[in-house]
Scaffold this motif. Structure first.
Motif, PDB file in Angstrom:
ATOM      1  N   ARG A 291      44.945  44.511  34.263  1.00 20.04           N
ATOM      2  CA  ARG A 291      45.287  45.706  34.963  1.00 20.04           C
ATOM      3  C   ARG A 291      45.634  46.187  35.689  1.00 20.04           C
ATOM      4  O   ARG A 291      45.695  47.044  36.643  1.00 20.04           O
ATOM      5  N   GLY A 292      46.622  44.554  36.561  1.00 20.57           N
ATOM      6  CA  GLY A 292      46.959  44.837  37.967  1.00 20.57           C
ATOM      7  C   GLY A 292      46.124  44.350  38.787  1.00 20.57           C
ATOM      8  O   GLY A 292      46.631  44.308  39.720  1.00 20.57           O
ATOM      9  N   PHE A 293      45.161  43.809  38.489  1.00 15.92           N
ATOM     10  CA  PHE A 293      44.493  42.991  39.017  1.00 15.92           C
ATOM     11  C   PHE A 293      43.838  42.073  39.400  1.00 15.92           C
ATOM     12  O   PHE A 293      43.613  41.096  37.595  1.00 15.92           O
ATOM     13  N   GLN A 294      44.106  41.062  39.786  1.00 12.14           N
ATOM     14  CA  GLN A 294      43.305  39.662  39.725  1.00 12.14           C
ATOM     15  C   GLN A 294      42.534  39.286  39.347  1.00 12.14           C
ATOM     16  O   GLN A 294      41.126  40.457  40.236  1.00 12.14           O
ATOM     17  N   MET A 295      41.504  38.299  38.837  1.00 13.58           N
ATOM     18  CA  MET A 295      40.101  38.340  38.209  1.00 13.58           C
ATOM     19  C   MET A 295      39.958  36.933  39.028  1.00 13.58           C
ATOM     20  O   MET A 295      40.459  36.087  38.852  1.00 13.58           O
ATOM     21  N   GLU A 296      38.497  36.780  39.227  1.00 19.75           N
ATOM     22  CA  GLU A 296      38.319  36.010  39.305  1.00 19.75           C
ATOM     23  C   GLU A 296      36.237  35.252  39.139  1.00 19.75           C
ATOM     24  O   GLU A 296      35.294  37.129  38.586  1.00 19.75           O
ATOM     25  N   LEU A 297      35.660  34.704  38.716  1.00 22.17           N
ATOM     26  CA  LEU A 297      34.754  34.813  38.127  1.00 22.17           C
ATOM     27  C   LEU A 297      33.795  33.283  38.594  1.00 22.17           C
ATOM     28  O   LEU A 297      34.047  32.562  39.269  1.00 22.17           O
ATOM     29  N   SER A 298      32.446  33.973  38.880  1.00 17.83           N
ATOM     30  CA  SER A 298      31.815  33.598  40.043  1.00 17.83           C
ATOM     31  C   SER A 298      29.803  33.872  38.733  1.00 17.83           C
ATOM     32  O   SER A 298      29.704  35.121  38.224  1.00 17.83           O
ATOM     33  N   PHE A 299      29.218  32.648  39.650  1.00 18.86           N
ATOM     34  CA  PHE A 299      27.539  32.790  38.727  1.00 18.86           C
ATOM     35  C   PHE A 299      26.672  33.284  40.010  1.00 18.86           C
ATOM     36  O   PHE A 299      26.680  32.515  41.145  1.00 18.86           O
ATOM     37  N   ASP A 300      25.963  34.066  39.384  1.00 18.95           N
ATOM     38  CA  ASP A 300      25.338  34.518  41.178  1.00 18.95           C
ATOM     39  C   ASP A 300      23.458  33.740  40.041  1.00 18.95           C
ATOM     40  O   ASP A 300      22.670  34.078  39.143  1.00 18.95           O
ATOM     41  N   SER A 301      23.100  32.669  40.747  1.00 15.49           N
ATOM     42  CA  SER A 301      21.405  32.073  40.457  1.00 15.49           C
ATOM     43  C   SER A 301      20.815  33.153  40.918  1.00 15.49           C
ATOM     44  O   SER A 301      19.693  32.667  40.098  1.00 15.49           O
ATOM     45  N   PHE A 302      20.748  33.555  41.520  1.00 16.91           N
ATOM     46  CA  PHE A 302      19.669  34.562  41.830  1.00 16.91           C
ATOM     47  C   PHE A 302      19.027  36.071  41.092  1.00 16.91           C
ATOM     48  O   PHE A 302      17.505  35.984  40.127  1.00 16.91           O
ATOM     49  N   ARG A 303      20.245  36.734  40.244  1.00 18.61           N
ATOM     50  CA  ARG A 303      20.363  37.497  39.276  1.00 18.61           C
ATOM     51  C   ARG A 303      20.022  36.733  37.925  1.00 18.61           C
ATOM     52  O   ARG A 303      20.378  37.880  36.456  1.00 18.61           O
ATOM     53  N   ASN A 304      20.547  35.701  37.763  1.00 18.39           N
ATOM     54  CA  ASN A 304      20.854  34.574  36.547  1.00 18.39           C
ATOM     55  C   ASN A 304      22.071  35.395  36.080  1.00 18.39           C
ATOM     56  O   ASN A 304      21.660  36.005  34.511  1.00 18.39           O
ATOM     57  N   GLU A 305      22.682  35.648  36.397  1.00 15.69           N
ATOM     58  CA  GLU A 305      24.313  36.416  35.864  1.00 15.69           C
ATOM     59  C   GLU A 305      25.519  36.508  36.256  1.00 15.69           C
ATOM     60  O   GLU A 305      25.642  35.549  37.523  1.00 15.69           O
ATOM     61  N   PHE A 306      26.649  36.159  35.379  1.00 21.74           N
ATOM     62  CA  PHE A 306      28.237  35.907  35.544  1.00 21.74           C
ATOM     63  C   PHE A 306      28.735  37.624  36.436  1.00 21.74           C
ATOM     64  O   PHE A 306      28.905  38.444  35.882  1.00 21.74           O
ATOM     65  N   ASP A 307      29.419  36.854  37.031  1.00 22.96           N
ATOM     66  CA  ASP A 307      30.260  38.494  37.437  1.00 22.96           C
ATOM     67  C   ASP A 307      31.560  38.169  37.258  1.00 22.96           C
ATOM     68  O   ASP A 307      32.399  36.868  37.654  1.00 22.96           O
ATOM     69  N   VAL A 308      32.242  39.092  37.400  1.00 25.23           N
ATOM     70  CA  VAL A 308      33.960  39.261  37.227  1.00 25.23           C
ATOM     71  C   VAL A 308      34.398  40.038  38.383  1.00 25.23           C
ATOM     72  O   VAL A 308      34.258  41.170  38.817  1.00 25.23           O
ATOM     73  N   THR A 309      35.700  39.482  39.565  1.00 26.26           N
ATOM     74  CA  THR A 309      35.083  40.478  40.764  1.00 26.26           C
ATOM     75  C   THR A 309      37.258  40.726  40.290  1.00 26.26           C
ATOM     76  O   THR A 309      37.925  40.035  40.405  1.00 26.26           O
ATOM     77  N   LEU A 310      37.190  41.762  40.213  1.00 30.98           N
ATOM     78  CA  LEU A 310      38.713  42.624  40.235  1.00 30.98           C
ATOM     79  C   LEU A 310      39.386  42.575  41.574  1.00 30.98           C
ATOM     80  O   LEU A 310      38.833  43.807  42.574  1.00 30.98           O
ATOM     81  N   LYS A 311      40.199  41.936  41.966  1.00 35.03           N
ATOM     82  CA  LYS A 311      40.378  42.106  42.911  1.00 35.03           C
ATOM     83  C   LYS A 311      42.069  42.722  43.221  1.00 35.03           C
ATOM     84  O   LYS A 311      42.981  42.153  42.891  1.00 35.03           O
ATOM     85  N   GLY A 312      41.996  44.067  43.991  1.00 28.92           N
ATOM     86  CA  GLY A 312      43.163  44.861  44.732  1.00 28.92           C
ATOM     87  C   GLY A 312      43.169  44.997  45.729  1.00 28.92           C
ATOM     88  O   GLY A 312      43.220  43.945  46.419  1.00 28.92           O
ATOM     89  N   ALA A 313      42.986  46.262  46.152  1.00 26.79           N
ATOM     90  CA  ALA A 313      43.663  46.270  47.170  1.00 26.79           C
ATOM     91  C   ALA A 313      42.096  46.447  48.065  1.00 26.79           C
ATOM     92  O   ALA A 313      41.184  45.855  49.513  1.00 26.79           O
ATOM     93  N   VAL A 314      40.910  46.311  47.312  1.00 24.24           N
ATOM     94  CA  VAL A 314      39.268  46.309  47.659  1.00 24.24           C
ATOM     95  C   VAL A 314      38.720  45.461  45.945  1.00 24.24           C
ATOM     96  O   VAL A 314      39.722  45.849  45.021  1.00 24.24           O
ATOM     97  N   SER A 315      37.760  44.650  46.365  1.00 23.84           N
ATOM     98  CA  SER A 315      37.369  43.764  45.534  1.00 23.84           C
ATOM     99  C   SER A 315      36.383  44.583  45.199  1.00 23.84           C
ATOM    100  O   SER A 315      35.098  45.546  45.284  1.00 23.84           O
ATOM    101  N   HIS A 316      36.169  45.004  43.075  1.00 25.59           N
ATOM    102  CA  HIS A 316      35.179  45.617  43.000  1.00 25.59           C
ATOM    103  C   HIS A 316      34.773  44.594  41.601  1.00 25.59           C
ATOM    104  O   HIS A 316      34.769  43.426  40.658  1.00 25.59           O
ATOM    105  N   ARG A 317      33.434  43.906  41.793  1.00 26.16           N
ATOM    106  CA  ARG A 317      32.426  43.058  41.352  1.00 26.16           C
ATOM    107  C   ARG A 317      31.803  43.903  39.439  1.00 26.16           C
ATOM    108  O   ARG A 317      31.224  44.816  39.921  1.00 26.16           O
TER     109      ARG A 317
END
Length: 431
Positions: A291-317
């Motif tokens: 939807r017009g946003f670039q996506m990045e994937l990362s793993f948070d070992s503290f919360r034991n969860e995967f995150d997708v960050t939608l990157k536009g003018a501001v990042s949205h995790r």
């Protein structure tokens, strides 16, 4: 990959368990504490600044608080920056599983950095460090920090000690003798020693607060206002991007993952889960676009969860779960929530302006108890002089006593000069 709440993942179902998990965390971490709503006498303390507590002769008590959230932080020597970043995060960028209210006055931020735990009270302007909120297990580190604070080591401007540092007063010989004799001056002096010491600590704290407000007016507020203004502009731009790439009603607008386009929601969700299985790095990796946003994937070992960050003018995790279609819904919900984040950013900007004005009104104010400190210091000097005078008189009397000639010593001295008696070797016989 988990879609449960943080507490469910780690089995922490109570505030006490969350506090234990925070204290035992192997990494640098933080915890957000808020006043318990089930304690009736907490109501007057909610959103009360630190000055109000001092006027009531109160200190924040850990039994009144509960841990509502905790997470990991990156290592940094700038504690103030960490605190301010967390304040922004929990006002305009709430984590999905955060269940408390936006960070406000009377909340407490706990930090664990390099094994050392500290607690910071959210005040009307900035934060107040709480020295005795909870005893840390790292006693050696605390002792070293206390010594540094007392002697101004590795600190700037004026070092400040807490009133608890005012310990028992050492008594001179004259004071002990006066106390035994029931001299009222000694009692007055001891009371004044305590009062003057406490007033000096309060004055040093007042000066430190003045320095902090000056620093905030020069650095913090301009930087934060600029940052919030940037967030607002970014959110406004991202809202336009969302409007330009709407989701299809009862359909799917498509998603690009690893260079391949997917037009079915279920397929895109499954490929997204597959990408998670191949990613174990905490560093974000490019994933695709949506939807017009670039996506990045990362793993948070503290919360034991995967995150997708939608990157536009501001990042949205966005935290991912285990449901393929549900993850797409989470992404849509995050984009729909940008408007709410914009409202919070505007509110935070207004708060910053209000805090800036409050700091301008406070900076430059004199110590309110300066007259009392001056009067008691003068009286204490008079008492010290009086006690020292009594001590001098008594010492002179004692010296006079020691200088009087001793009769016994005089007799012994004269005896040394008396010649011995001479006796005749002949004896007289008595008939």
């Amino acid at each position: 990959m988990k879609n449960e709440k943080w507490d469910d993942v780690h089995g922490n179902t109570t505030p006490d368990d969350r506090m234990v998990a925070f204290l035992e965390s192997p990494t640098d971490s933080y915890a957000i504490l808020q006043l318990r709503e089930d304690v009736d006498d907490n109501i007057p303390l909610m959103f009360a600044n630190y000055s109000y507590l001092q006027k009531k002769e109160m200190e924040p008590e850990i039994d009144r608080y509960e841990v509502v959230y905790h997470g990991s932080i990156s290592m940094s020597e700038d504690v103030n920056r960490q605190l301010e970043d967390l304040y922004v995060k929990f006002n305009i960028d709430h984590p999905d599983d955060f269940r408390g209210h936006s960070m406000s006055v009377s909340d407490i931020v706990a930090l664990k950095v390099v094994g050392e735990v500290s607690f910071h009270y959210v005040d009307s302007v900035g934060f107040q460090k709480l020295e005795n909120f909870m005893k840390s297990e790292n006693y050696l580190k605390n002792a070293e920090m206390a010594m540094e604070d007392d002697y101004g080591i590795m600190t700037s401007k004026s070092p400040v000690r807490s009133c608890d540092d005012v310990d028992e007063q050492a008594l001179s010989y004259a004071e002990i003798k006066a106390l035994c004799a029931g001299n009222p001056l000694i009692k007055e002096k001891m009371d004044l020693d305590i009062d003057v010491a406490r007033l000096k600590v309060l004055k040093a704290d007042h000066q430190s607060q003045q320095y902090r407000m000056e620093d905030k007016l020069l650095k913090y507020f301009p930087a934060e206002i600029e940052k919030q203004t940037g967030y607002i502009h970014g959110f406004e731009a991202d809202i336009k991007t969302v409007e330009a790439h709407p989701q299809i009603a009862d359909g799917f607008c498509g998603m690009e993952i690893m260079g391949k386009a997917y037009t079915e929601k279920a397929d895109a969700g499954e490929i997204l889960l597959a990408a998670c299985k191949d990613t174990k790095s905490a560093d974000p990796v490019p994933l695709g676009s949506y939807r017009g946003f670039q996506m990045e994937l990362s793993f948070d070992s503290f919360r034991n969860e995967f995150d997708v960050t939608l990157k536009g003018a501001v990042s949205h995790r966005v935290a991912l779960g285990t449901d393929a279609r549900g993850n797409i819904t989470r992404l849509d919900n995050a984009l729909a929530g940008i408007l709410e984040r914009l409202e919070r950013a505007n509110e935070q900007l207004n708060n910053l302006y209000n805090q800036q004005e409050a700091a301008k009104a406070e900076v430059g104010k004199p110590f309110p108890q300066e007259a009392e400190l001056t009067a008691k210091s003068q009286r204490l000097a008079e008492l010290d002089a009086a006690l020292n005078m009594e001590d001098s008189v008594e010492n002179r009397d004692e010296r006079s006593e020691s200088e009087r000639p001793s009769v016994l010593a005089d007799l012994k001295s004269k005896a040394e000069h008396i010649p011995p008696a001479k006796y005749s070797e002949t004896r007289e016989e008595v008939l």
